[in-house]
Design a protein around this motif. Sequence first.
Motif: not given
Lengths: 546, 237
Positions: A218, A242, A250, A264-265, A267, A271, A273, A340, A342, A473
């Motif tokens: 991420g 996002v 978050d 952002l895991q 991702a 993005a 954002v 990405m 959830n 990302c």
Amino acid sequence: MKLKRIVLILFSLFCLFPAFAQSDNGKLLVFTERDYCISGDTLHFSVWIPQSLAQKGNVVHFQMDGPNDNLIATVAVKSLNGIANGFIAVPDSLGTGVYFCSAFLNAQRAQTSIETVSKTLFVYNRFEELINRMEIPLEIKKSKTLLGDNGFDLQINRSEYKTRDEVKLNIQSNAENISYALVSVRAVDPFVKKHSGYVDFSQIDKKPGFSDFVEKDGILLTGNVRKENEMPAANELVLLSVSEVDGFFDYYYTNQKGDFGFFLQGAKGNANVILQSLPCGSTFNIDLNTKALQRADELQLDTVFLLPNEVDFIQNHLKGNFFTRLFSPSVIKINNQFNMPNPYGIPIYGSDHERIVPAEFFDLPDFQEISRELLHGVQYRVKEDEHTFRIVNYDQGVYFGSEPLRLLNGVPVFKNSHFSTLKSQDIEYIDVIKSERLYGDLIFNGVLAVSLYNKSNDWLAEQPNIFQFEVPCLQPPKLKTETPPASAPDNIPDTRMQYLWRELPIDHDLDVNFVLSDFVGEVEIVIEGVTTSGELFRTLKTFTVK
Amino acid sequence: MKYRALIILFLLCVLCTPVLAQDSGMITQNLNSNSNSLSGKIIGKKYVLTPLANSNFLFPGDWVNATIYCNNGDVFENRRIKYHAFDDELIAYNENNSMLLFVDKQLVEKFIFTEAGKKREFHSYMHRNKNRYYELLYKGNNNLLSRRYVYAKQVRPYIDKLGIMRDVEYVFRSEFFLENIDGEIHKLHLSKKSLIEINPQNKKEMRKILRRNRVVINSEEALLQAFRLIDDAQLFN
């Protein structure tokens, strides 16, 4: 005497020990498909990560910067088995000159300075008519040359070729101490051949926040919040949403410098954002940090005049590139669409929610009607332009004393009037939570999450302290196609200068065929890589195309 | 004097203004730098501990420090927890807010804590369409699981320690299960027959092993010993 001898032996062993240990120098090594390119080209690269840095994350940041330390391009690529592959688009308007390709991991930024081994890349601006001089670094490091039994045997079926001939290449690996190797076949740029190599830089990150964070699968997004008077907004709440990820947002509580960070895991792509800062009554400015290194020392450059054959090569290359763009543009098919998952697998307000789909009911003209008819336990009151929500606390049978968390397409909303004009036709679904929820240390007195069919979020413009950014990302995997293919019709010029670039297996031989283009001149087969002790090596063979 | 009063009134009005401003929908007063976590946050529903629950439903007896492992790979260490055996929920204590919460079960893969020097590991399993916590008693080729729960048993009316008349007693109970290599869960009882029924083809060998080791399955410890012996000999497969 005996004791002295024992001490001497032990001391010698101690001194010798480091020589037995396999060591890498702890630096990421960058390989590019070629050492030169034309502005507007797409350049593929490969980064080797030493074993000593394996625990520092698997996301490699690749950057290309200019002689004046100006950042040209940066991408983040996920590595696999210690190798990260990616590409960058060299800007079309980039001036002729020498550039440097470096790579680093986020967790390396914790060091006071990062020692990088940066690869030179010579760029020719495609609009220039005559290139007869270049600036080159004073100190360029060349890779070690592996010869004979310690290297690779490169066999080609002929010693001379004509244009558009097929070349059969066989590579036998004799080297036992190779960690990683790549093979590249390209036209020889006589100037670049003399002056390309690696430069050691000591680099620093001028905004080293979150520098010890290990990026795994991420991207770490960091930034800064400032108040209207440009002072850091310390101890304020920053919210991140996002666009394409419903049910997720978050938060971060800024430090004394006003810094914040989000991870952002998973991702991939670009993005959209949305960042907001609380409290709503104040005005803030939010900036995102570009994760890039800058050189600690000034780079010394020398001007070199090109020889006539070097000038000719570049001229022909530029012309060829012009024809290539005209007749057979190279297309990189990439899936740049953002993706990405959830990170929790469930909405942040939990999965124990009541979901209402307005489309299943009678068409209602505004949200007040929707709340009356469909949302049991939800009060929506409008009194003199003041819109308020209340949700019942199901466990206690009374309404909460304060408003619930309101989300529109996953973005926290603080201006309730955004809901007033929503009709049944606009709303995909509404989730209602009638209990007190915790998300980390944030507490919500109920949740009202509305998902709209229209995900463009035009309403964001009316909400204060809201900032939208397009954040690159992890680079998605690429699919490269070239037109025309290697066997192009005779009436279309084939001006390719690069014929092959791929990873070389080190445990078995490689047989590969490729077709030459219309280029006439010297072609080199280059094998470059890293030894097990972290040393760069290069070996090559040239042949002539007539 | 008049002007002083006006100024004080004005200041009071200004101070009151934040109260009238739009509610953000979030309670943020207890946030601090410890609230930040780049690698995930715990999600859950607020839980208010009742005297009834405190007396009957929770174990272990004291709050313990546990490590919570989530399905998405997040790990939360040193969290004060208890297990609510009646509702089958994990209760975690949120220090910053001084609040208890039920951690969302869909989030949790397992939680591990140490009680009286013994490591206890609870996993979340889907069994008969219900997501439940099971304690992992033994991990081998096959796993021995236990479901710890409290159930309400109808009894003659009595007055409990809180002075309230009740006709329900809360009983703590354990059930045992085998989880095979394929992830299937089979119920076990405290009897030799129950183990043999898992793979009747090996019943002679199973009886032999139990006889040789003088294992009589009449307690959890005995069941664990028997399970271990049979699983090591690969007689369940």
